[in-house]
Design an enzyme around this catalytic site. Structure first.
Site, PDB file in Angstrom:
ATOM      1  N   GLU A  39       0.850  -1.202   0.000  1.00  0.00           N
ATOM      2  CA  GLU A  39       0.000   0.000   0.000  1.00  0.00           C
ATOM      3  C   GLU A  39       0.880   1.245   0.000  1.00  0.00           C
ATOM      4  OE1 GLU A  39      -3.121   0.103  -1.125  1.00  0.00           O
ATOM      5  OE2 GLU A  39      -3.817  -1.170   0.521  1.00  0.00           O
ATOM      6  N   ASP A  42       2.879   2.284  -4.923  1.00  0.00           N
ATOM      7  CA  ASP A  42       2.850   2.406  -6.397  1.00  0.00           C
ATOM      8  C   ASP A  42       3.510   3.683  -6.891  1.00  0.00           C
ATOM      9  OD1 ASP A  42       0.656   3.973  -5.561  1.00  0.00           O
ATOM     10  OD2 ASP A  42      -0.770   3.099  -6.994  1.00  0.00           O
ATOM     11  N   GLY A 128     -13.010   2.904  -0.898  1.00  0.00           N
ATOM     12  CA  GLY A 128     -11.628   2.522  -1.204  1.00  0.00           C
ATOM     13  C   GLY A 128     -11.548   1.341  -2.144  1.00  0.00           C
ATOM     14  N   SER A 130     -12.057   1.741  -5.431  1.00  0.00           N
ATOM     15  CA  SER A 130     -11.658   2.311  -6.727  1.00  0.00           C
ATOM     16  C   SER A 130     -12.792   2.426  -7.728  1.00  0.00           C
ATOM     17  CB  SER A 130     -10.500   1.510  -7.340  1.00  0.00           C
ATOM     18  OG  SER A 130      -9.408   1.564  -6.499  1.00  0.00           O
ATOM     19  N   GLU A 164      -7.058  11.222 -13.560  1.00  0.00           N
ATOM     20  CA  GLU A 164      -7.181  11.417 -12.101  1.00  0.00           C
ATOM     21  C   GLU A 164      -6.123  12.414 -11.611  1.00  0.00           C
ATOM     22  OE1 GLU A 164      -9.183   8.874 -10.152  1.00  0.00           O
ATOM     23  OE2 GLU A 164      -8.894  10.043  -8.337  1.00  0.00           O
ATOM     24  N   ASP A 176      -4.749   1.238  -9.147  1.00  0.00           N
ATOM     25  CA  ASP A 176      -6.197   1.008  -9.257  1.00  0.00           C
ATOM     26  C   ASP A 176      -6.608   0.802 -10.714  1.00  0.00           C
ATOM     27  OD1 ASP A 176      -5.921   1.637  -6.627  1.00  0.00           O
ATOM     28  OD2 ASP A 176      -6.926   3.571  -6.743  1.00  0.00           O
TER      29      ASP A 176
HETATM   30  C1  GLA Z   1      -5.218   4.898  -3.800  1.00  0.00           C
HETATM   31  C2  GLA Z   1      -4.484   5.290  -5.075  1.00  0.00           C
HETATM   32  C3  GLA Z   1      -3.505   4.201  -5.498  1.00  0.00           C
HETATM   33  C4  GLA Z   1      -2.592   3.789  -4.340  1.00  0.00           C
HETATM   34  C5  GLA Z   1      -3.405   3.544  -3.071  1.00  0.00           C
HETATM   35  C6  GLA Z   1      -2.529   3.304  -1.874  1.00  0.00           C
HETATM   36  O1  GLA Z   1      -6.039   3.797  -4.021  1.00  0.00           O
HETATM   37  O2  GLA Z   1      -5.399   5.530  -6.111  1.00  0.00           O
HETATM   38  O3  GLA Z   1      -2.743   4.623  -6.604  1.00  0.00           O
HETATM   39  O4  GLA Z   1      -1.592   4.735  -4.122  1.00  0.00           O
HETATM   40  O5  GLA Z   1      -4.294   4.601  -2.779  1.00  0.00           O
HETATM   41  O6  GLA Z   1      -1.797   2.144  -2.027  1.00  0.00           O
END
Ligand code: GLA
Length: 391
Positions: A39, A42, A128, A130, A164, A176
């Site tokens: 987490e 990325d 969360g 996405s 985004e 995501d």
């Molecule tokens: C959100 C962002 C991702 C990633 C997560 C944390 O979901 O969109 O790109 O950074 O948070 O891991």
């Protein structure tokens, strides 16, 4: 994929499109995602381990003869109009995910015409999972098909991320969008964000379920704190680069470099960077666990990730911590942690399949008693990525 859910949603989207535009649309679905471990890695060129799930955004599109863009959100029951020549942010949030994609396509000089679009979904918003990435990817994929633009899957994901970053204003990484586009049934995606190479890792243990507990909260600092974390990582990296210019991202930084160059300057930034460097290693170790079918060890690493996100990266919140603490000593739960950007949304839990009902009852009751909120629960099935449904 849960076929019944997709079919009825698809029918509703289709019927609305017919009613509004009197035309037969092309229909595309793009899923939400979970992330097992890795987490906030990325955007540091690290590794992530997401998977697409059986919750989708469904988008119906049709060509127009003029340059207009007519949008309708089924769930909000709201319509919005724009034109190809006047792409700008809307007072509503949801059109921005679509218009941001259009802007990216224009910047890349793809030939577009006006279009009509209706969308709906069963990905809970703010959880969360996405839903915004799924909408971006469904839009990019649908317009690619509609106008035969010839865009490859990786570029669909990158266009969604750029929308985004640049239009919506959240400086997210690629996880995501990549998971939404590249998902496969019963497989995790081990994505290397340094070069976008990836491998699929089977995840089909019949004795385990992925259970998501949704806090039902989304604290308002989520996107500003997200961007701030990203800046802190960049600052930590710059402190290392003053001495070791060959270190191009935290992916390549060592704990010794953090101790030497970051710790004396800024303790908070050090904590952020320390979390990222150890989390990237934790993911590598977790993938070894999966190869050995050692889910107990993998689960322990999930708890460690939560601890890092709570105390070092500081993107958790009371409600998420409560949900994780409620399962820490439960032998039916192998691992649990907050998932995604943080400050609300879901925890992801690895639960023994035969004890799922019992765990859900215990956690939801205790959570309500402690917070007054009713946690929503989803059992996630790992599903296929973006696809055309009809067209
Ligand atoms: C959100 C962002 C991702 C990633 C997560 C944390 O979901 O969109 O790109 O950074 O948070 O891991």
């Amino acid at each position: 994929m849960n076929t019944t859910a997709v079919t009825s949603l698809q029918d509703s989207v289709y019927e609305k499109f017919q009613a509004l535009f009197n035309d037969t649309p092309l229909i595309v679905r793009s899923p939400g995602r979970v992330n097992l471990i890795g987490e906030h890695t990325d955007y540091n060129n690290g590794l992530v381990l997401p998977a697409a799930i059986d919750k989708n955004i469904i988008v119906a599109v049709g060509k127009r003869n003029d340059g207009a863009i007519r949008l309708h959100a089924l769930d909000q029951d709201q319509s919005y109009s724009s034109t190809l020549a006047t792409i700008e942010r809307s007072p509503l949030l949801w059109p921005d995910y679509i218009l941001g994609v259009v802007q990216q396509l224009q910047q890349r000089e793809y030939p577009l015409h006006g279009f009509n679009l209706v969308f709906g979904g069963d990905i809970p918003q703010g959880a969360g999972l996405s839903s915004s990435a799924a909408l971006e990817c469904a839009t990019a994929f649908a317009l690619n098909e509609l106008f035969a633009l010839g865009i490859q899957r990786l570029d669909i994901a990158l266009i969604g991320q750029a929308a985004e970053n640049e239009f919506v204003g959240v400086k997210c990484g690629l996880m995501d969008q990549f998971a939404s586009v590249f998902g496969q049934e019963q497989r995790l995606i081990k994505l290397d964000c340094a070069d976008f190479s990836y491998e699929y890792i089977p995840f089909n243990n019949p004795d385990l379920r992925i259970v998501l507990f949704d806090t039902q909260v989304k604290h308002s600092l989520a996107s500003s704190a997200y961007n701030e974390r990203r800046e802190q990582c960049e600052y930590g990296l710059s402190l290392i680069q003053q001495h070791n210019p060959e270190v191009k991202s935290l992916r390549n930084a060592t704990l010794a470099q953090l101790d030497q160059y970051v710790k004396p300057v800024d303790r908070v930034v050090y904590n952020r960077c320390y979390y990222v460097v150890t989390e990237i290693q934790r993911l590598q170790d977790g993938c070894e666990d999966l190869k050995q079918n050692d889910f107990e060890s993998f689960g322990r690493r999930m708890f460690e990730t939560h601890d890092g996100l709570q105390h070092l990266y500081e993107v958790s919140c009371d409600e998420l911590d409560i949900l994780v603490d409620l399962v820490r000593d439960n032998p039916a739960v192998l691992g649990a942690r907050m998932m995604g950007g943080g400050f609300g949304g879901c925890t992801i839990n690895l639960v023994s399949a035969d004890r799922v009902e019992e765990v859900i009852a215990a956690v939801t009751n205790a959570y309500t008693a402690k917070t007054g909120y009713a946690a929503h629960v989803y059992v996630a099935n790992i599903s296929a990525g973006t696809s055309v449904i009809t067209g």
